[in-house]
Design a protein around this motif. Sequence first.
Motif, PDB file in Angstrom:
ATOM      1  N   ARG A   1     -56.919 -15.813 -48.427  1.00 33.79           N
ATOM      2  CA  ARG A   1     -55.889 -16.516 -49.181  1.00 33.79           C
ATOM      3  C   ARG A   1     -54.549 -15.831 -48.963  1.00 33.79           C
ATOM      4  O   ARG A   1     -54.491 -14.657 -48.569  1.00 33.79           O
ATOM      5  CB  ARG A   1     -56.201 -16.556 -50.681  1.00 33.79           C
ATOM      6  CG  ARG A   1     -56.070 -15.242 -51.417  1.00 33.79           C
ATOM      7  CD  ARG A   1     -56.465 -15.415 -52.882  1.00 33.79           C
ATOM      8  NE  ARG A   1     -56.260 -14.219 -53.659  1.00 33.79           N
ATOM      9  CZ  ARG A   1     -57.091 -13.201 -53.742  1.00 33.79           C
ATOM     10  NH1 ARG A   1     -58.219 -13.243 -53.058  1.00 33.79           N
ATOM     11  NH2 ARG A   1     -56.822 -12.145 -54.495  1.00 33.79           N
TER      12      ARG A   1
ATOM     13  N   THR B   1     -48.714 -19.191 -56.362  1.00 35.62           N
ATOM     14  CA  THR B   1     -50.149 -19.400 -56.168  1.00 35.62           C
ATOM     15  C   THR B   1     -51.000 -18.362 -56.888  1.00 35.62           C
ATOM     16  O   THR B   1     -52.170 -18.189 -56.565  1.00 35.62           O
ATOM     17  CB  THR B   1     -50.490 -19.367 -54.663  1.00 35.62           C
ATOM     18  OG1 THR B   1     -50.114 -18.100 -54.119  1.00 35.62           O
ATOM     19  CG2 THR B   1     -49.770 -20.470 -53.922  1.00 35.62           C
TER      20      THR B   1
ATOM     21  N   THR C   1     -53.403 -16.883 -59.575  1.00 33.35           N
ATOM     22  CA  THR C   1     -54.415 -17.424 -60.482  1.00 33.35           C
ATOM     23  C   THR C   1     -55.173 -16.332 -61.223  1.00 33.35           C
ATOM     24  O   THR C   1     -55.755 -16.609 -62.272  1.00 33.35           O
ATOM     25  CB  THR C   1     -55.443 -18.275 -59.712  1.00 33.35           C
ATOM     26  OG1 THR C   1     -56.045 -17.477 -58.682  1.00 33.35           O
ATOM     27  CG2 THR C   1     -54.786 -19.502 -59.103  1.00 33.35           C
TER      28      THR C   1
ATOM     29  N   TRP D   1     -44.617 -24.671 -60.388  1.00 33.83           N
ATOM     30  CA  TRP D   1     -44.275 -24.408 -58.985  1.00 33.83           C
ATOM     31  C   TRP D   1     -43.788 -25.716 -58.376  1.00 33.83           C
ATOM     32  O   TRP D   1     -44.576 -26.608 -58.119  1.00 33.83           O
ATOM     33  CB  TRP D   1     -45.514 -23.879 -58.297  1.00 33.83           C
ATOM     34  CG  TRP D   1     -45.391 -23.616 -56.847  1.00 33.83           C
ATOM     35  CD1 TRP D   1     -44.317 -23.182 -56.167  1.00 33.83           C
ATOM     36  CD2 TRP D   1     -46.442 -23.759 -55.886  1.00 33.83           C
ATOM     37  NE1 TRP D   1     -44.610 -23.043 -54.841  1.00 33.83           N
ATOM     38  CE2 TRP D   1     -45.907 -23.396 -54.643  1.00 33.83           C
ATOM     39  CE3 TRP D   1     -47.763 -24.156 -55.959  1.00 33.83           C
ATOM     40  CZ2 TRP D   1     -46.656 -23.436 -53.488  1.00 33.83           C
ATOM     41  CZ3 TRP D   1     -48.501 -24.182 -54.805  1.00 33.83           C
ATOM     42  CH2 TRP D   1     -47.963 -23.823 -53.582  1.00 33.83           C
TER      43      TRP D   1
ATOM     44  N   LEU E   1     -50.674 -24.273 -60.720  1.00 33.40           N
ATOM     45  CA  LEU E   1     -51.906 -24.003 -59.986  1.00 33.40           C
ATOM     46  C   LEU E   1     -52.959 -23.372 -60.891  1.00 33.40           C
ATOM     47  O   LEU E   1     -54.154 -23.611 -60.728  1.00 33.40           O
ATOM     48  CB  LEU E   1     -51.619 -23.085 -58.798  1.00 33.40           C
ATOM     49  CG  LEU E   1     -52.794 -22.835 -57.851  1.00 33.40           C
ATOM     50  CD1 LEU E   1     -53.230 -24.120 -57.180  1.00 33.40           C
ATOM     51  CD2 LEU E   1     -52.424 -21.790 -56.806  1.00 33.40           C
TER      52      LEU E   1
ATOM     53  N   VAL F   1     -50.841 -25.739 -51.038  1.00 30.18           N
ATOM     54  CA  VAL F   1     -51.955 -25.080 -51.720  1.00 30.18           C
ATOM     55  C   VAL F   1     -53.122 -24.919 -50.752  1.00 30.18           C
ATOM     56  O   VAL F   1     -53.742 -23.853 -50.659  1.00 30.18           O
ATOM     57  CB  VAL F   1     -52.393 -25.882 -52.959  1.00 30.18           C
ATOM     58  CG1 VAL F   1     -53.709 -25.349 -53.512  1.00 30.18           C
ATOM     59  CG2 VAL F   1     -51.313 -25.831 -54.031  1.00 30.18           C
TER      60      VAL F   1
ATOM     61  N   THR G   1     -52.254 -22.101 -48.245  1.00 29.22           N
ATOM     62  CA  THR G   1     -52.300 -20.730 -48.761  1.00 29.22           C
ATOM     63  C   THR G   1     -53.677 -20.343 -49.271  1.00 29.22           C
ATOM     64  O   THR G   1     -54.020 -19.156 -49.272  1.00 29.22           O
ATOM     65  CB  THR G   1     -51.276 -20.546 -49.898  1.00 29.22           C
ATOM     66  OG1 THR G   1     -51.551 -21.502 -50.935  1.00 29.22           O
ATOM     67  CG2 THR G   1     -49.861 -20.744 -49.383  1.00 29.22           C
ATOM     68  N   GLN G   2     -54.468 -21.312 -49.690  1.00 33.66           N
ATOM     69  CA  GLN G   2     -55.808 -21.004 -50.207  1.00 33.66           C
ATOM     70  C   GLN G   2     -56.882 -21.191 -49.146  1.00 33.66           C
ATOM     71  O   GLN G   2     -58.079 -21.177 -49.454  1.00 33.66           O
ATOM     72  CB  GLN G   2     -56.119 -21.895 -51.418  1.00 33.66           C
ATOM     73  CG  GLN G   2     -55.068 -21.863 -52.510  1.00 33.66           C
ATOM     74  CD  GLN G   2     -54.704 -20.446 -52.932  1.00 33.66           C
ATOM     75  OE1 GLN G   2     -55.575 -19.688 -53.343  1.00 33.66           O
ATOM     76  NE2 GLN G   2     -53.426 -20.109 -52.822  1.00 33.66           N
TER      77      GLN G   2
END
Length: 901
Positions: free
Chosen positions: A125, A131, A133, A146, A163, A260, A263-264
């Motif tokens: 990630r 982002t 969490t 965001w 997120l 998302v 990046t994830q």
Amino acid sequence: MSDASAATSPAIIPPDATPMMAQYLEIKQAHPDCLLFYRMGDFYEMFFEDAVNAARTLDIALTKARPASWARTIPMCGVPVHSHESYLQRLIRQGFRVAICEQMEDPAEAKKRGSKSVVKRGVIRIVTPGTLTRTALLDSRAPTGWPAVAEAAGGLGLAWLELSTGELVVQPVERAGLGAALGRLDPQEVLVSEKLCQSPRPLRAVGRMEVPPDRAADSALRQRERAAAVAHPLRRRHAGRLRPVFPCRGGAAGALVAYVELTQKGRVPRLSPPRRLGPGAVMEIDAATRRNLELTRTLTGDRRGSLLATIDRTVTGAGARLLAAQLSAPLTNPAAIAKRPGHGCVRAERGAAARRPAARRCAAAPDLERALSRLTLGRGGPRDLAAVRDGLAQASAIRLLLNGHPGGPLPDGLGAVAKGLGEHSELVQQLTQALAPELPLLARDGGFIARDYSYALDELVTLRDESRRLIAGLQVKYAGIAGVPALKIKHNNVLGYHIEVTATHADKLMSEKGREVFMHRQTMANAVRFGTVELSDLERRISEAADKALAVELELFNDLVEEVTSRAEAIAQAAHALAALDVAASLAELAAERRYRRPVVDGSLAFSIKGGRHPVVEAVLDAGNAGPFVANDCDLASDNRLWLLTGPNMAGKSTFLRQNALIAVLAQMGSFVPAESAHIGVVDRLYSRVGAADDLARGRSTFMVEMVETAAILNQSGDRALVILDEIGRGTATFDGLSIAWACVEHLHDVNRCRALFATHYHELTMLAGKLPGLSCHTMRIKEWQGDVVFLHEVTAGAADRSYGIHVAKLAGLPGAVVGRAEEVLTILESGDQNAAIHRLAEDLPLFSAALKRPPPAPAASPAAPPEPSRVEEALKSIDPDSLTPRQALDELYRLRGLLS
């Protein structure tokens, strides 16, 4: 090559790079705009420029490494895996983006491929401000909206994603309103489309926000451009979900979803159905006004002392975030305001004093929203499952409380909350049975499944945790079979588990009957060792039990996560309902504690406040036992919509201005307000120009900032706006400032036609009351007593006759000589005839053409008492010049001369 030149990672992988360094460089080249946390055992290592930047930012040791066959050393630093989150948080706050690179296989598997094989690694990630969490990286009481901005159909589309909770909102915005919209969200990261990046004008609103240091800005822009490019195919995938909501805004929302996923690394959390926020749905408050009013942070950046901190009585993180979001976005639809967990709910909860404490205790649930988001994103742990269990249990309890507790019928708002809590007893029961009392943070640590939930797991856990008891049982069993009470089961690294007896008893185990059970393994001088099939099987199962137990637990964990995610929408509704109830109970507690009253909010242009108070100042006074706050009325009726407020410094003008703006914000966010009564016609835009600040980074002086903010107010305010202005024009020369203030008052009255409070020290502006029918003059009452001035902090009709600035200067401690000289200068200035010029100005504002003359310097010391008149002076008094002939005048002159001798 020097170490300095080696600080930056090579553009290509050198041929003499070791396999590990080649792997590192390959991964780094795929993520050039990120710090790379490269997992090596128990540390995340960084190399080259990443190491230099990280060591400087984190204040950790920067070392040097010389990979085999390299003729140069390279910078290197690392952070422990078990405590990396604290370092990660510091890096993110400094504007860095971090790619987390993990080992993707067991090192033993790599060895099977050859001695030079490298453990497979990959980025799992990319961590950016938007982002986050993990609980350790987030403020549980602060929203983390965001936003993304895209250009579509000639306008701008704004979308923002939480997120950590999965909330997705889309909104159309005008170009002039982009800054206010971004100020409402207060984001740490903004995603901008590639097309918009090529047109810098709309991005000025983004540029006014704090941006990361330049070391990260360019790389962040490149990453956003790539995200925008990736978003196109993903928009087609999500088109059915995004475009029906608001067709021309799908670009911004689609880019968010794409980013998302980027990046994830392919994982997308549960997203709520996109919620559309229509044009003008919330009160527009620009960043300068938010800063001046200190809505969520003070001017120094602290939460303490802000309006949010003053009114927050929430008991959960989700409730605190919802309260902050509602305070940042007051609504403009009276019906929608009534449905918020505020006006109606607060009224019901305030009246149900017996129900409110129980409701607040039940509302103190774990953070369901963020736990659910982590589970759906694949980053949850056993404690997140427990949070879901406990949160849903609290939801059931509070639903029974709302439906069954006496206290009158529920209003529409609380009725919707009760319905949203839902029924989750089956899932709660399953999680209760499945989870152990003590839970680890991570699932890979094991030990989180309760006993009796899975027979297969219990058997493995028994083998893992109770091996000694099982071995002792077998020892008793075998001693009975062999008839040898001294039989022992032992363990060593060569034979493993084995049976041992003395040589004198060995024949019993080697007999025909004994050989049916026991197998000879080793004979020594004083002992003989045996084994059994059962013992060998137990040994194998014990050695495998730990790995198998963990594997079974992880499988059960995944099953439980799937069960939770299959009910994600219902759980999310319950989470939002709990947060809404927390906000309602919090505002009810606030209203009861601080004597707030329910406002009337409608579609009129009224603004009538009776006994209004400043919520923050009042709370500070009460906390310090400094006496009661002096309440004041404010009525901006249509024929009285512009108040010109005069009065001395420290009399409370700025407090009065701010308190009325804050009352409007509280009323439209759904709260009761600090007043005896309040009738507020919906305010669509709120503007505040209060206080002085410069912007030296952009080359703006204090006066320039004042004029920029004033220009925005005059260019954008309509008849539904509420404007508070304080001391416009005081940052320049007196006549320039008066001219600007005069023209601003006329423009507010004639063009903007908004409700406004205009505080000023220019008493000359009161002349406009005879020219502008919607303007009325008010002043702060003061009382003079024995040479001192007492500030009464009361607003009354009329105008101040003077500013009392010199008195304030005296209170501030200016030297007595300076205060005395100032009073002398003021007396000289006030003796001039300026009335005619002011009256001409009231008819038609011309340029001021007269300037006051500088008075002569004052004597160094006070003059002595006047002396007695001389003989010459006495003679002069007796002469009548008009009756003298030329000859007589000459004679008198000689006589006077003679008197001097």
